[in-house]
Scaffold this active site. Sequence first.
Site, mmCIF file in Angstrom:
data_model
loop_
_atom_site.group_PDB
_atom_site.id
_atom_site.type_symbol
_atom_site.label_atom_id
_atom_site.label_comp_id
_atom_site.label_asym_id
_atom_site.label_seq_id
_atom_site.Cartn_x
_atom_site.Cartn_y
_atom_site.Cartn_z
ATOM 1 N N LYS A 74 1.110 16.223 -19.611
ATOM 2 C CA LYS A 74 1.768 17.363 -20.255
ATOM 3 C C LYS A 74 1.206 18.707 -19.778
ATOM 4 C CE LYS A 74 3.269 14.824 -24.331
ATOM 5 N NZ LYS A 74 3.374 14.766 -25.797
ATOM 6 N N ASP A 113 7.458 18.918 -29.113
ATOM 7 C CA ASP A 113 6.689 18.055 -30.031
ATOM 8 C C ASP A 113 6.536 18.695 -31.410
ATOM 9 O OD1 ASP A 113 6.246 15.936 -28.258
ATOM 10 O OD2 ASP A 113 4.441 16.865 -27.428
ATOM 11 N N GLY A 141 -4.467 17.735 -26.892
ATOM 12 C CA GLY A 141 -3.106 18.060 -26.482
ATOM 13 C C GLY A 141 -2.086 17.839 -27.590
ATOM 14 N N MET A 228 0.577 10.526 -35.841
ATOM 15 C CA MET A 228 1.535 10.706 -34.748
ATOM 16 C C MET A 228 1.807 9.409 -33.975
ATOM 17 S SD MET A 228 0.787 14.439 -33.188
ATOM 18 C CE MET A 228 0.688 15.892 -34.238
#
Length: 289
Positions: A74, A113, A141, A228
């Site tokens: 990412k 996200d 991240g 998550m």
Amino acid sequence: MTDALPDRYAVAGHPVEHSQSPFIHAEFARQTGQSIAYGRLLCPLDGFAATVRAFAADRSAGTVRGCNVTVPFKFEAFELAARRTPRAELAQAANTLRFDADEAGGWLADNTDGIGLVRDIERNAGLSLAGRRVLLLGAGGAAAGTLGPLLQARPAALVVANRTRAKAESLVARHLALACDVALSACTPAEAGAGFDVVINATASSLQGAEIPVDARVLAPGALALDMMYGPAAQGFLAWAEAHGALGRDGLGMLVEQAAEAFFLWRGVRPATAPVLAALRARLAAKAP
Ligand code: ATR
């Protein structure tokens, strides 16, 4: 032309074979009548940019329009793009690339996200973040991708707690201008305090099968505790939440919502997410041992 080739997309990462994104985007395309093909792009750890550039240049089976980007690329995806959305700039990481032509400004990097997380909490779990006390665990991240949109949802307080305190402090410092009336602070998990309405695990603890990184006193009665991760990796956190009177939630809803925002960036159409989340849960349940 009815026989035009579909526009192509993929999820780029290492590994990618486990990714649910091809399923999610195929469902979105079916639902909205968009002609797209969405695959997987396994990139060597030292070859992300070259692999993505070759994919983007491939005209053999339709025009390649963009890709999603997952672990561990990412940050590289963010660097690779000519342009970045403000939320990608805040995260300094991108999970979505749109391969716009140079005449149109060049490749655009976005990070969906955070908006995906906020929509999952507010729409799917039905909890408005405004005025709540929120604890974000982690400062890597995954946490960085979500802090900006979480602040924009205007909680009363947002505490970023990380094992390495300095990383939480620098993440918070980067977001101070966005905080306005939100009480934004950084600390270690041991210093986090008690009684949060929403606790979000953005650390790698679940992935590692490690201990829950914080004491259960952080959970207010009936709090929402979201990890998550999803599938077996999330089970320990969900069981912990429920054992302490909280409502556990995994990361599947966030996954579908971030995908919907990427789909919108690429196609200009918003798919309905609820049926796709239900289909994905059913699909994973059928696969579970
Ligand atoms: P990601 O992109 O998945 O966020 P990362 O950038 O490597 O991955 O960040 C991992 C995060 O999980 C960090 O916040 C890390 O804490 P440190 O900054 O102190 O390293 C956190 N983390 C990893 N393992 C952990 C554990 N067992 N307990 C608590 N926090 C953990």
